[in-house]
Design a protein around this motif. Structure first.
Motif, PDB file in Angstrom:
ATOM      1  N   PHE A 143       0.826  -1.204   0.000  1.00 18.78           N
ATOM      2  CA  PHE A 143       0.000   0.000   0.000  1.00 18.78           C
ATOM      3  C   PHE A 143       0.861   1.255   0.000  1.00 18.78           C
ATOM      4  N   THR A 185       0.943   3.976  -3.047  1.00 24.11           N
ATOM      5  CA  THR A 185       0.726   5.402  -2.798  1.00 24.11           C
ATOM      6  C   THR A 185       1.852   6.248  -3.371  1.00 24.11           C
ATOM      7  N   SER A 235      -5.709  10.506   5.671  1.00 21.31           N
ATOM      8  CA  SER A 235      -4.762   9.586   6.294  1.00 21.31           C
ATOM      9  C   SER A 235      -4.445  10.003   7.728  1.00 21.31           C
ATOM     10  N   LEU A 278      -3.482   2.444   3.745  1.00 19.71           N
ATOM     11  CA  LEU A 278      -4.448   1.718   2.919  1.00 19.71           C
ATOM     12  C   LEU A 278      -5.582   2.638   2.470  1.00 19.71           C
ATOM     13  N   VAL A 279      -6.118   3.400   3.399  1.00 18.26           N
ATOM     14  CA  VAL A 279      -7.191   4.349   3.055  1.00 18.26           C
ATOM     15  C   VAL A 279      -6.684   5.403   2.077  1.00 18.26           C
ATOM     16  N   ALA A 313      -4.217   5.110  -0.124  1.00 18.28           N
ATOM     17  CA  ALA A 313      -4.015   4.494  -1.439  1.00 18.28           C
ATOM     18  C   ALA A 313      -5.340   4.343  -2.177  1.00 18.28           C
ATOM     19  N   TRP A 314      -6.366   3.855  -1.459  1.00 19.42           N
ATOM     20  CA  TRP A 314      -7.690   3.703  -2.075  1.00 19.42           C
ATOM     21  C   TRP A 314      -8.220   5.039  -2.578  1.00 19.42           C
ATOM     22  N   TYR A 315      -8.102   6.069  -1.763  1.00 19.32           N
ATOM     23  CA  TYR A 315      -8.633   7.386  -2.136  1.00 19.32           C
ATOM     24  C   TYR A 315      -7.895   7.960  -3.351  1.00 19.32           C
ATOM     25  N   GLN A 366      -6.175   6.408  -5.772  1.00 20.75           N
ATOM     26  CA  GLN A 366      -6.452   5.693  -7.010  1.00 20.75           C
ATOM     27  C   GLN A 366      -7.866   5.979  -7.512  1.00 20.75           C
ATOM     28  N   ARG A 367      -8.803   6.064  -6.601  1.00 20.77           N
ATOM     29  CA  ARG A 367     -10.185   6.356  -7.000  1.00 20.77           C
ATOM     30  C   ARG A 367     -10.274   7.730  -7.653  1.00 20.77           C
ATOM     31  N   PHE A 391      -7.705   1.146 -12.262  1.00 20.54           N
ATOM     32  CA  PHE A 391      -6.964  -0.011 -11.758  1.00 20.54           C
ATOM     33  C   PHE A 391      -7.232  -1.277 -12.558  1.00 20.54           C
TER      34      PHE A 391
END
Length: 529
Positions: free
Chosen positions: A371, A375, A398, A427-428, A430-432, A434-435, A446
């Motif tokens: 992760f 990022t 984050s 993790l949060v 990275a998700w944000y 990429q989205r 992705f």
């Protein structure tokens, strides 16, 4: 792509040297000071100038400087690019000197207050740890000037296609620290004197960190000029830096709060967290930073030309490469965290008890490797698009997650809780990122990575099973503890890496053909020679 892989290999090799020396440095520091309050204070004090480096150097400045300097080089050639380097470094020198002066004054004042608190009963132990950190921060803050200028010079070198020398510049910091530790072992009396020598080594090493990439620019034709004139490019960099400074400030506060929680928790927390981070940073530094360093100028060039297809292709290649390396690295490091810790650090003042404290922290941190690597590359995607606002929002998210989970999880898991909170926050983030990146440019979604990700996960799980079984077999052989650890690390890691590579090759991982062509070229060249 062949040229990019060559540049990545150059940076990776240079970074291997730097990171290995950095790990050796931490091994000697741990042997000299263990996980004592003095070592935790040094870790906290050294964190402060490094965080400001991210605020004013490698984070905010590089994110704004690289795309702008790339554009200047593309459209107005080297003379204009070198003039921009002089203007940016002139302003950076003025700002960092002012910040260092204020920080040293604040640390001195804080030290005075903490001396008073140190005489109070219930707060005495915690106040003494903070006092040690404040006193060392006064000595270490000038390092920030050198390392911020080094970040600007290194970014300029990378835009010019010179990757190896900037990647090697941290070597001088590590060598200077090792030399200081050696002198401390020969001449210094007592831990305090040895710690002051260690701080002096940091300052000497910081100077050489700055001087090496500056020397590269000199050989490329740049001549330093103190120039505080403001033009459109400087204004653009300042505008782009604005949101990133806020994001970096959030990151700074995030790490600072974690260090403060660690200092308030116990004597060992910050030392253990720092050592676990250093071990984890070896795969991050060797591969992820190398890949991101090469990919960033490449996708910034595509963005400057509005070539979105090529940008998406190279962005996905960068992500695929970091996941290819860091998913198996995370699993392997988590499984081998105890023998790795024992083999690297358990000597001198670092005891078996310290190994028991650090092992679960290292295992947890290792799980966050994919992760954190993801990022690192995703942020370069936003910076290439000159979007410095979204990373600020991601950093804020984050920070909230990390702070809330840190305060919650330390109740049950102590130091391990801080590592868990950091992982979940990344993790949060990275998700944000990429989205938001996929919403900005659908070609950066992705989806194209999923087939390769499935192959990577399957190969990693099979490799992990091999490592687990290998550990059980070695444990049953009856070796002495040190020999056991050496056999596990030196024997299992190469075997596991070979098995993982072979599995990916059989599953026809994307990029296999490119690698095969490079190998064929090398064989042909060797045959001709």
């Amino acid at each position: 792509m062949s040229k990019s892989l060559k540049n990545i290999s150059v940076v990776a090799f240079a970074t291997v040297v730097s990171r290995v020396l950095g790990l050796v440095r931490e091994i000697f520091i741990a042997a000299a000071f263990g996980t004592s309050a003095l070592n935790s204070a040094f870790v906290s004090a050294f964190t402060l100038p490094n965080l400001f480096r991210r605020l004013l150097g490698e984070g905010a400045l590089t994110a704004a400087f690289v795309p702008t300097l790339t554009q200047e080089l593309e459209h107005r050639q080297r003379a204009a690019a070198f003039a921009l380097v002089s203007k940016v470094t002139s302003w950076l020198l003025v700002v960092t000197v002012a910040v260092v002066a204020l920080a040293m004054l604040a640390s001195t004042q804080a030290g005075g207050l903490l001396r008073v608190l140190g005489d109070l009963g219930p707060a005495a132990a915690t106040a003494r740890r903070f006092l040690l950190a404040a006193d060392l921060a006064v000595i270490l803050f000038p390092y920030m000037i050198f390392v911020c200028l080094a970040a600007a010079f290194s970014a300029a070198c990378q835009v010019l296609g010179r990757f190896s020398e900037p990647a090697l510049s941290p070597v001088w910091l590590n060598l200077a620290i090792l030399a200081a530790l050696g002198l401390g072992g020969v001449w210094a009396w007592g831990d305090t004197a040895r710690m002051h020598l260690l701080c002096a080594g940091v300052l000497v090493g910081g100077f050489f960190q700055m001087a090496v990439p500056a020397g590269v620019l000199w050989r490329e034709g740049w001549r330093p000029v103190f120039d505080l004139r403001v033009d459109d490019r400087v204004r653009e960099i300042t505008r782009l830096m604005g949101p990133t400074v806020i994001g970096s400030a959030i990151y700074l506060i995030n790490i600072a709060v974690s260090r403060l929680i660690g200092l308030s928790l116990n004597d060992q927390a910050n030392s253990v967290l720092n050592l676990a981070t250093r071990v984890m940073e070896l795969p991050i530094g060797v591969f992820t930073i190398a890949i991101a360093t090469v990919v960033f100028p490449l996708i910034a060039r595509h963005a400057a030309r509005a070539d979105w297809v090529s940008l998406g292709v190279d962005y996905h290649k960068g992500l695929r490469l970091v996941l290819l390396v860091n998913i198996p690295a995370a699993l392997g490091l988590a499984l081998l965290s105890e023998p790795v810790t024992r083999l690297l650090f358990q000597r001198g003042e670092f005891t078996a008890g310290d190994t028991a404290l650090m092992t679960p922290v290292l295992a947890v941190y290792a799980c966050g490797l994919p992760f954190l690597s993801f990022t690192t590359v995703a942020l370069r995607g936003f910076y290439a698009l000159k979007d410095t606002v979204t990373p600020v929002r991601a950093a804020g998210l984050s920070f909230v997650v990390n702070l809330g989970l840190s305060l919650l999880l330390i109740r049950w898991f102590s130091t391990v809780g801080l590592a868990l909170a950091g992982n979940l926050a990344v993790l949060v983030q990275a998700w944000y990122l990429q989205r938001r990146l996929a919403l900005r440019l659908p070609g950066l979604g992705f989806g194209p990575l999923l087939p390769n990700l499935g192959k990577i996960v399957v190969a990693s799980v099979l490799m992990g099973a091999l490592v687990w079984g290998g550990q059980l077999a070695v444990a049953g052989a009856g070796f002495a503890p040190r020999v056991h650890d050496l056999v596990v690390i030196a024997g299992l890691i190469p075997v596991a890496a070979a098995a993982y590579g072979g599995l990916l090759w059989l599953m026809r991982i994307e990029g296999r053909e490119e690698l095969a062509r490079i190998i064929d070229k090398l064989r042909g060249k060797a045959a001709r020679e």
